[in-house]
Design an enzyme around this catalytic site. Sequence first.
Site, PDB file in Angstrom:
ATOM      1  N   SER A  87       0.813  -1.217   0.000  1.00 38.54           N
ATOM      2  CA  SER A  87       0.000   0.000   0.000  1.00 38.54           C
ATOM      3  C   SER A  87       0.846   1.268   0.000  1.00 38.54           C
ATOM      4  O   SER A  87       0.589   2.199  -0.771  1.00 38.54           O
ATOM      5  CB  SER A  87      -0.921  -0.005   1.218  1.00 38.54           C
ATOM      6  OG  SER A  87      -1.799  -1.111   1.175  1.00 38.54           O
ATOM      7  N   GLU A 136     -25.924   7.147  19.864  1.00 37.58           N
ATOM      8  CA  GLU A 136     -26.453   8.316  20.559  1.00 37.58           C
ATOM      9  C   GLU A 136     -25.906   8.418  21.978  1.00 37.58           C
ATOM     10  O   GLU A 136     -25.875   9.501  22.559  1.00 37.58           O
ATOM     11  CB  GLU A 136     -27.975   8.299  20.570  1.00 37.58           C
ATOM     12  CG  GLU A 136     -28.601   7.218  21.420  1.00 37.58           C
ATOM     13  CD  GLU A 136     -30.119   7.253  21.337  1.00 37.58           C
ATOM     14  OE1 GLU A 136     -30.725   8.207  21.863  1.00 37.58           O
ATOM     15  OE2 GLU A 136     -30.702   6.318  20.741  1.00 37.58           O
ATOM     16  N   CYS A 169      -5.411  -7.196   5.609  1.00 39.04           N
ATOM     17  CA  CYS A 169      -6.683  -6.496   5.836  1.00 39.04           C
ATOM     18  C   CYS A 169      -7.841  -7.006   4.987  1.00 39.04           C
ATOM     19  O   CYS A 169      -8.921  -7.292   5.506  1.00 39.04           O
ATOM     20  CB  CYS A 169      -6.514  -5.004   5.572  1.00 39.04           C
ATOM     21  SG  CYS A 169      -4.998  -4.277   6.194  1.00 39.04           S
ATOM     22  N   ARG A 216      -2.695  -5.962  24.513  1.00 42.16           N
ATOM     23  CA  ARG A 216      -1.854  -5.030  25.258  1.00 42.16           C
ATOM     24  C   ARG A 216      -1.796  -3.682  24.540  1.00 42.16           C
ATOM     25  O   ARG A 216      -1.633  -3.603  23.334  1.00 42.16           O
ATOM     26  CB  ARG A 216      -0.436  -5.599  25.393  1.00 42.16           C
ATOM     27  CG  ARG A 216       0.539  -4.716  26.156  1.00 42.16           C
ATOM     28  CD  ARG A 216       1.816  -5.496  26.455  1.00 42.16           C
ATOM     29  NE  ARG A 216       2.450  -5.978  25.237  1.00 42.16           N
ATOM     30  CZ  ARG A 216       3.342  -5.288  24.526  1.00 42.16           C
ATOM     31  NH1 ARG A 216       3.678  -4.070  24.902  1.00 42.16           N
ATOM     32  NH2 ARG A 216       3.896  -5.813  23.452  1.00 42.16           N
ATOM     33  N   THR A 220      -2.266   0.031   7.523  1.00 42.74           N
ATOM     34  CA  THR A 220      -2.260   0.314   6.092  1.00 42.74           C
ATOM     35  C   THR A 220      -2.511   1.787   5.755  1.00 42.74           C
ATOM     36  O   THR A 220      -1.775   2.370   4.952  1.00 42.74           O
ATOM     37  CB  THR A 220      -3.295  -0.578   5.375  1.00 42.74           C
ATOM     38  OG1 THR A 220      -2.875  -1.943   5.489  1.00 42.74           O
ATOM     39  CG2 THR A 220      -3.425  -0.212   3.914  1.00 42.74           C
ATOM     40  N   LYS A 228      -8.761 -10.838   5.449  1.00 44.04           N
ATOM     41  CA  LYS A 228      -9.219 -10.991   6.835  1.00 44.04           C
ATOM     42  C   LYS A 228     -10.622 -10.444   7.004  1.00 44.04           C
ATOM     43  O   LYS A 228     -11.487 -11.096   7.603  1.00 44.04           O
ATOM     44  CB  LYS A 228      -8.268 -10.276   7.779  1.00 44.04           C
ATOM     45  CG  LYS A 228      -8.699 -10.297   9.239  1.00 44.04           C
ATOM     46  CD  LYS A 228      -7.951  -9.272  10.048  1.00 44.04           C
ATOM     47  CE  LYS A 228      -8.334  -7.865   9.625  1.00 44.04           C
ATOM     48  NZ  LYS A 228      -7.592  -6.821  10.363  1.00 44.04           N
ATOM     49  N   GLU A 233      -8.327 -11.539  16.363  1.00 42.36           N
ATOM     50  CA  GLU A 233      -9.198 -11.487  15.184  1.00 42.36           C
ATOM     51  C   GLU A 233      -9.409 -12.871  14.593  1.00 42.36           C
ATOM     52  O   GLU A 233     -10.546 -13.272  14.297  1.00 42.36           O
ATOM     53  CB  GLU A 233      -8.620 -10.535  14.139  1.00 42.36           C
ATOM     54  CG  GLU A 233      -8.764  -9.076  14.530  1.00 42.36           C
ATOM     55  CD  GLU A 233      -8.155  -8.102  13.544  1.00 42.36           C
ATOM     56  OE1 GLU A 233      -8.553  -6.935  13.554  1.00 42.36           O
ATOM     57  OE2 GLU A 233      -7.253  -8.515  12.765  1.00 42.36           O
ATOM     58  N   HIS A 251     -31.762   8.939  17.175  1.00 38.12           N
ATOM     59  CA  HIS A 251     -32.461   7.917  17.971  1.00 38.12           C
ATOM     60  C   HIS A 251     -33.358   7.065  17.075  1.00 38.12           C
ATOM     61  O   HIS A 251     -33.991   7.579  16.153  1.00 38.12           O
ATOM     62  CB  HIS A 251     -33.312   8.622  19.036  1.00 38.12           C
ATOM     63  CG  HIS A 251     -34.040   7.674  19.929  1.00 38.12           C
ATOM     64  ND1 HIS A 251     -33.418   6.972  20.936  1.00 38.12           N
ATOM     65  CD2 HIS A 251     -35.341   7.305  19.949  1.00 38.12           C
ATOM     66  CE1 HIS A 251     -34.307   6.221  21.554  1.00 38.12           C
ATOM     67  NE2 HIS A 251     -35.489   6.407  20.969  1.00 38.12           N
ATOM     68  N   GLY A 300       3.493 -11.722  16.762  1.00 37.63           N
ATOM     69  CA  GLY A 300       4.057 -10.429  16.388  1.00 37.63           C
ATOM     70  C   GLY A 300       4.667 -10.451  14.995  1.00 37.63           C
ATOM     71  O   GLY A 300       4.727 -11.496  14.332  1.00 37.63           O
ATOM     72  N   TYR A 347      -3.696  -7.910  17.858  1.00 40.82           N
ATOM     73  CA  TYR A 347      -4.680  -7.768  16.776  1.00 40.82           C
ATOM     74  C   TYR A 347      -4.936  -9.102  16.067  1.00 40.82           C
ATOM     75  O   TYR A 347      -6.057  -9.573  15.969  1.00 40.82           O
ATOM     76  CB  TYR A 347      -4.116  -6.834  15.695  1.00 40.82           C
ATOM     77  CG  TYR A 347      -4.382  -5.367  15.804  1.00 40.82           C
ATOM     78  CD1 TYR A 347      -5.493  -4.799  15.197  1.00 40.82           C
ATOM     79  CD2 TYR A 347      -3.496  -4.526  16.446  1.00 40.82           C
ATOM     80  CE1 TYR A 347      -5.716  -3.434  15.236  1.00 40.82           C
ATOM     81  CE2 TYR A 347      -3.704  -3.158  16.494  1.00 40.82           C
ATOM     82  CZ  TYR A 347      -4.816  -2.613  15.884  1.00 40.82           C
ATOM     83  OH  TYR A 347      -5.031  -1.272  15.921  1.00 40.82           O
ATOM     84  N   ILE A 348      -3.844  -9.659  15.525  1.00 39.26           N
ATOM     85  CA  ILE A 348      -3.973 -10.827  14.651  1.00 39.26           C
ATOM     86  C   ILE A 348      -4.536 -12.022  15.399  1.00 39.26           C
ATOM     87  O   ILE A 348      -5.434 -12.714  14.922  1.00 39.26           O
ATOM     88  CB  ILE A 348      -2.599 -11.166  14.027  1.00 39.26           C
ATOM     89  CG1 ILE A 348      -2.137 -10.011  13.142  1.00 39.26           C
ATOM     90  CG2 ILE A 348      -2.669 -12.454  13.220  1.00 39.26           C
ATOM     91  CD1 ILE A 348      -0.711 -10.156  12.635  1.00 39.26           C
ATOM     92  N   ALA A 393      14.662  -7.214  -5.234  1.00 41.86           N
ATOM     93  CA  ALA A 393      15.623  -6.129  -5.394  1.00 41.86           C
ATOM     94  C   ALA A 393      16.258  -5.845  -4.041  1.00 41.86           C
ATOM     95  O   ALA A 393      15.613  -5.990  -3.006  1.00 41.86           O
ATOM     96  CB  ALA A 393      14.932  -4.877  -5.926  1.00 41.86           C
ATOM     97  N   GLU A 429       8.694  -5.894  -6.892  1.00 42.71           N
ATOM     98  CA  GLU A 429       7.910  -6.713  -5.969  1.00 42.71           C
ATOM     99  C   GLU A 429       8.225  -8.178  -6.235  1.00 42.71           C
ATOM    100  O   GLU A 429       8.054  -8.662  -7.360  1.00 42.71           O
ATOM    101  CB  GLU A 429       6.417  -6.451  -6.149  1.00 42.71           C
ATOM    102  CG  GLU A 429       5.531  -7.351  -5.316  1.00 42.71           C
ATOM    103  CD  GLU A 429       5.855  -7.312  -3.831  1.00 42.71           C
ATOM    104  OE1 GLU A 429       6.191  -8.382  -3.272  1.00 42.71           O
ATOM    105  OE2 GLU A 429       5.795  -6.223  -3.225  1.00 42.71           O
ATOM    106  N   CYS A 477      -1.619  -6.034   3.025  1.00 43.52           N
ATOM    107  CA  CYS A 477      -3.019  -5.647   3.183  1.00 43.52           C
ATOM    108  C   CYS A 477      -3.926  -6.341   2.177  1.00 43.52           C
ATOM    109  O   CYS A 477      -4.933  -6.943   2.543  1.00 43.52           O
ATOM    110  CB  CYS A 477      -3.167  -4.132   3.062  1.00 43.52           C
ATOM    111  SG  CYS A 477      -4.885  -3.569   3.207  1.00 43.52           S
TER     112      CYS A 477
END
Length: 473
Positions: free
Chosen positions: A19, A446, A52, A210, A316, A55, A187, A441, A267, A183-184, A119, A39, A47
């Site tokens: 990204s 709210e 992302c 954490r 991302t 997932k 999730e 509402h 991690g 996170y990972i 590269a 690449e 991502c």
Amino acid sequence: MSQSSGDFDVDLFVIGAGSGGTRAARIAAQHGARVMVAEEFRVGGTCVIRGCVPKKLMVYASRFADAFEEAEGFGWHLEKPSFDWRKLVAAKEKEITRLSGLYVQNIEKAGASIYDGRARVAGAQAIALADGRTIRAKTILVATGAHPRVLDHVPGHELMISSNEIFDLPVFPKRLLVIGAGYIGVEFASVFTRLGSQVTVVVRSRNILRGFDDDMRDGLREAMTRAGVRFEFDNTVAKVEKGPDGLAATLADGRVIACDVILNASGRVPNTEGLGLAEAGVRLGDNGEVCVDDASQSSVPSIYAVGDVTDRVALTPVAIREGHAFADTVFGGKHVRVDHATIATAVFTTPEIGTVGLTEQEAIRQYPLVDVYAASFRPMKATLSGREEKTIMKIVVDGKSDRVLGVHILGEDAGELAQVLGIAVKMGATKADFDATVAVHPTAAEELVTMRMRQRRHEKPLEEAHSPGLADC
């Protein structure tokens, strides 16, 4: 005496087409720079390919389990649904292939070229390609992201998988063991529990997530436990072996857990190994990250870095913003800096967490007077669905100025709310501004503008407080 552009093959060489790298390449090319991108895997980066996007697609898939169950409370009568893992994997692959193709098209439309291969940096202004060529680049941008940390100190670690592989498992695991509760970890634990796995999460500490607000951590842990996730706190995996029926994970306390798949979610590590950065004089941090200044420039003036490889904020949208700012600054004649404070984010568990700004604990450490407004309630939907769930909301306020320092939500669409709340917090909205806003509402949101009762007030001498600041690399 500086060298002219004619002395180089390209004005910008970008290593990594995720990204951040693709955004930087496109914007630099639009500014008139000659750009080349390398690449070695698939264009789109973590991502799009194994983060992302796939997932979130799996998160959506997992939530249908709850939707089918809840429908009966609203008068719907459904036959028992079934789930096809292979169909989901195939649909996911089709979508990320489409997105990767769009990334390629956008890079080429902008006027940049793509090299499919590895590269590495061969000097301050030189790139060595896997095919043996050397490219002379006036400026180099490292945007190689990060990779899952390997627990190579654990015997049998080669039997584990990472978040790279979990999206493409050939067989759905009936028993999944997850190492780590960031996170990972949470999730995927949430996703696979709802898809039908028996999930155990091994956590080295005494709680999940954490760094997040304690009320959000506690609320999510309780919700995941109700959903069927089993947590093993204050524990680690000591070794992994092949068992008679899958895998056997021996914990530090000696107990053995049988499972089909072990996901190492302990991690991530910046992708700098073997890139030739240190040899070129680029300073790296303790985690292997590229140390950069607020302009994303490394210790070598011609080499920059953005995204997860810098280990600043591994999100991302942050990588995209950093890549855009870099291109505008270096090739657009502008002076653009990315503010890494007050970034809204979400954890896509079920229920999900949406958060922006300081946690209650961070605010107490940094400000002399902190007011905390909190609400916990059963969402309206649950009154007919019969589900045992709670929505938790919290607003953290500077008691002196009334400025909102942070907002934290656990509940349905919390991530969507965090995006909008991020605007208000970034603009310096006060609690009075929230209170002056007329509520919509009936909505859960709210509550954010109707919370009146001060739940907690923390006060301490001014000399004990300190102002927030970004740590140096």
